[in-house]
Design an enzyme around this catalytic site. Structure first.
Site, short mmCIF file in Angstrom:
data_model
loop_
_atom_site.label_atom_id
_atom_site.label_comp_id
_atom_site.label_asym_id
_atom_site.label_seq_id
_atom_site.Cartn_x
_atom_site.Cartn_y
_atom_site.Cartn_z
N LYS A 228 0.74 -1.02 0.10
CA LYS A 228 0.02 -0.11 -0.05
C LYS A 228 1.06 1.24 -0.01
O LYS A 228 1.54 1.40 0.94
CB LYS A 228 -1.03 -0.08 1.13
CG LYS A 228 -1.85 1.21 1.39
CD LYS A 228 -2.33 1.24 2.87
CE LYS A 228 -3.14 2.75 3.09
NZ LYS A 228 -3.55 2.56 4.48
N ASP A 233 -2.68 10.34 3.70
CA ASP A 233 -4.11 10.03 3.82
C ASP A 233 -4.72 11.20 4.58
O ASP A 233 -4.60 11.22 5.92
CB ASP A 233 -4.25 8.82 4.40
CG ASP A 233 -5.85 8.37 4.66
OD1 ASP A 233 -6.52 9.10 3.80
OD2 ASP A 233 -6.12 7.48 5.51
N LYS A 240 -10.03 13.37 8.16
CA LYS A 240 -9.62 12.98 9.47
C LYS A 240 -9.45 14.26 10.22
O LYS A 240 -9.02 15.23 9.88
CB LYS A 240 -8.18 12.38 9.35
CG LYS A 240 -7.99 11.16 8.91
CD LYS A 240 -6.72 10.70 8.88
CE LYS A 240 -6.53 9.20 7.92
NZ LYS A 240 -6.89 8.18 8.71
N ASP A 251 1.40 6.17 5.89
CA ASP A 251 0.67 5.45 5.22
C ASP A 251 1.03 4.67 3.91
O ASP A 251 0.33 3.82 3.57
CB ASP A 251 -0.91 6.31 5.16
CG ASP A 251 -1.85 5.33 5.19
OD1 ASP A 251 -2.01 4.44 6.04
OD2 ASP A 251 -3.22 5.92 4.58
N ASP A 310 -12.27 7.30 3.91
CA ASP A 310 -10.92 7.23 4.90
C ASP A 310 -10.61 5.58 4.52
O ASP A 310 -9.53 5.23 5.39
CB ASP A 310 -11.02 7.56 6.07
CG ASP A 310 -9.85 7.83 6.93
OD1 ASP A 310 -8.70 7.81 6.05
OD2 ASP A 310 -9.94 7.97 8.15
N GLU A 312 -9.49 3.97 2.23
CA GLU A 312 -9.10 3.99 0.82
C GLU A 312 -7.96 3.01 0.45
O GLU A 312 -7.79 2.47 -0.61
CB GLU A 312 -8.50 5.43 0.40
CG GLU A 312 -7.20 5.70 0.93
CD GLU A 312 -6.91 5.64 2.25
OE1 GLU A 312 -5.85 5.29 2.54
OE2 GLU A 312 -7.78 5.80 3.06
N ARG A 314 -7.64 -0.41 1.09
CA ARG A 314 -8.17 -1.46 0.66
C ARG A 314 -8.54 -1.24 -0.93
O ARG A 314 -8.48 -2.37 -1.65
CB ARG A 314 -9.30 -1.86 1.46
CG ARG A 314 -10.40 -1.17 1.45
CD ARG A 314 -11.25 -1.73 2.74
NE ARG A 314 -10.71 -1.12 3.93
CZ ARG A 314 -11.03 -1.16 5.34
NH1 ARG A 314 -12.12 -2.05 5.31
NH2 ARG A 314 -10.35 -0.77 6.08
#
Length: 461
Positions: A228, A233, A240, A251, A310, A312, A314
């Site tokens: 990933k 993010d 967030k 992230d 949020d 995202e 996956r």
């Protein structure tokens, strides 16, 4: 600065590694001067204690490193690094006391005391250098340390300097170093090459979304690593709060860890046909950002209802995993800083992993213990499948209720791997407090355990 062992041909000081309950016996074989010096300085061989012993000339003649007790060592990793960080600058060789079965791990921990993230400000890592203990595979240990350094540098770099374009450059540099192939699909080309969810997540950012691919090796089992690469993010339109956004430069820790693992594989010559896939995006906010309530169609054809922008990671992994699954791989592994639920369950130190293969799970757990890279198996709990099925689409990217968040994320990803054996790591990749051999900040979770276990996992493929 590269992490490396001291030159064995150069002068070095003998270092005696002493357990607490062995101190008295060790002193019995020493001179009165040494025994009195130890007593005067209160050296009790506690974990991390160090003492320089002067010779007749007054300069150091040897050094002592406390190794504590078995009980205290069980609560730490890289126990010798606790002493290495306190020793004066210079070269040292192990003269006695370090158990043979601990030498490789402790040597690795020592090398990692030399790490410092100095891109923006000069730092001061430990300056005591170690001559590689006899009997260890010094080249392999060095390769592990260099890969760990790469992971840390990538995770520690802020998003302004580690966006999707910079992550691509890092991957290209790694590929060039080892003569690997590297290609990248960028921006609108993601749509023409059927990677729509990677495009949807990253299209609102200034740096275009992309899929980075590295290939290396022409013989052996096919191993595909998917990481990933969400370089920052914001949470997207489900923004967030500031407190949750503070560490979002990390992230892309999944991408950093698969690049680190790829580096280990290439440097150590593990015979596999390696493929690395990194969906690199920034989950930003703009007029063209994907929205709550949208339904996206994935590369595999499965539709996904967006109930939280949020969640995202996956989504981008799903397209990359579907691509990986089309290649008849012998094993697909994904690594991602995916859920807070994993951290609640296991804390920041242990890497949760998922697999349906009991044999692979046992090999990995045993390997993790040998190389001080702790992991813990989590279940692909089939009854929870209904939690990721919203009714108006095939899948829900953010099931309501908050239960089993790491498991439902893993189940979501597994839907995109139908052919290959699959293993998923839900990592944290961040050390919240300094520890021996591990500076505060980014760090690797899982690559050393995987490198150790992969020959056994892949041997039947």
């Amino acid at each position: 600065m590269p992490l490396s062992f001291a030159d064995p041909s150069e002068p070095s000081l003998p270092l005696h590694v002493i357990e607490q309950d062995a101190l008295e016996d060790w002193q019995a074989g020493q001179s009165d001067l040494v025994r009195s010096w130890i007593a005067a300085n209160g050296f009790a061989a506690k974990l991390g204690q160090v003492l320089m012993i002067p010779g007749q000339s007054g300069s150091a003649d040897m050094a002592l490193a406390g190794y504590g007790s078995a009980a205290t060592r069980a609560r730490k990793r890289f126990c010798l690094a606790a002493a290495a960080e306190k020793l004066p600058e210079g070269a040292y060789h192990i003269a006695s006391g370090l158990p043979e079965d601990a030498q490789s791990v402790e040597a690795l921990g020592w090398l990692m005391t030399e790490y410092a993230f100095s891109r923006y400000k000069d730092q001061s890592p430990a300056k005591a250098r170690l001559v590689a203990p006899e009997g260890i595979d010094a080249e392999r240990v060095t390769a592990l340390a260099e890969a760990e350094s790469l992971i840390r540098d990538l995770v520690n770099t802020p998003a302004a300097d580690m966006g999707p374009d910079a992550l691509q450059e890092a991957a290209e540099a790694l590929a060039k170093e080892f003569g690997a192939g590297c290609r990248t699909i960028i921006g609108e080309d993601l749509l023409t090459q059927n990677l729509p969810m990677i495009h949807a997540v990253g299209r609102a950012a200034e740096s275009a979304p992309r899929l980075i691919e590295i290939t290396h090796g022409e013989a052996g089992p096919k191993l595909t690593l998917v990481g990933k690469g969400v370089c920052f993010d914001t949470g997207g339109l489900d923004l967030k709060p500031a407190s949750a956004m503070a560490l979002m430069k990390k992230d892309m820790g999944g991408a950093a860890n698969v690049l680190g693992l790829a580096r280990m594989i290439m440097a150590t010559g593990l015979k596999v046909r390696l493929r690395v896939l990194i969906p690199a995006v920034e989950n930003a906010v703009a007029g063209n950002a994907f929205r709550p309530g949208d339904i996206l169609t994935s590369r595999k054809g499965l539709t996904v209802e967006i109930n939280n922008t949020d969640a995202e990671g996956r989504l981008v992994l799903a397209d990359a995993l579907a691509l990986a699954d089309e290649d008849d791989a012998d094993l697909v592994i994904s690594m991602a800083t995916l859920t807070g639920a994993a951290r609640v369950a296991l804390g920041p130190d242990i890497a949760p992993f998922y697999t349906d293969d009991d044999r692979a799970a046992n090999l990995l757990s045993a390997a993790a213990a040998r190389v001080a890279d702790p992991v813990w198996r989590m279940p692909f709990h089939v009854p929870y499948e209904t939690m990721i099925e919203p009714g108006i689409a095939d899948l829900d990217n953010a099931p309501s209720g908050g239960f089993a968040g790491s498991i439902t994320a893993a189940l979501f990803l597994r839907r995109f791997v139908s052919n290959a054996p699959y293993m998923h790591f839900d990592i944290f990749s961040w050390n919240p407090a300094k520890a021996p051999g591990r500076a505060k900040g980014g760090f690797g979770q899982g690559p050393r355990a995987l490198l150790e276990a992969l020959p056994g996992i892949l041997e039947d493929n």
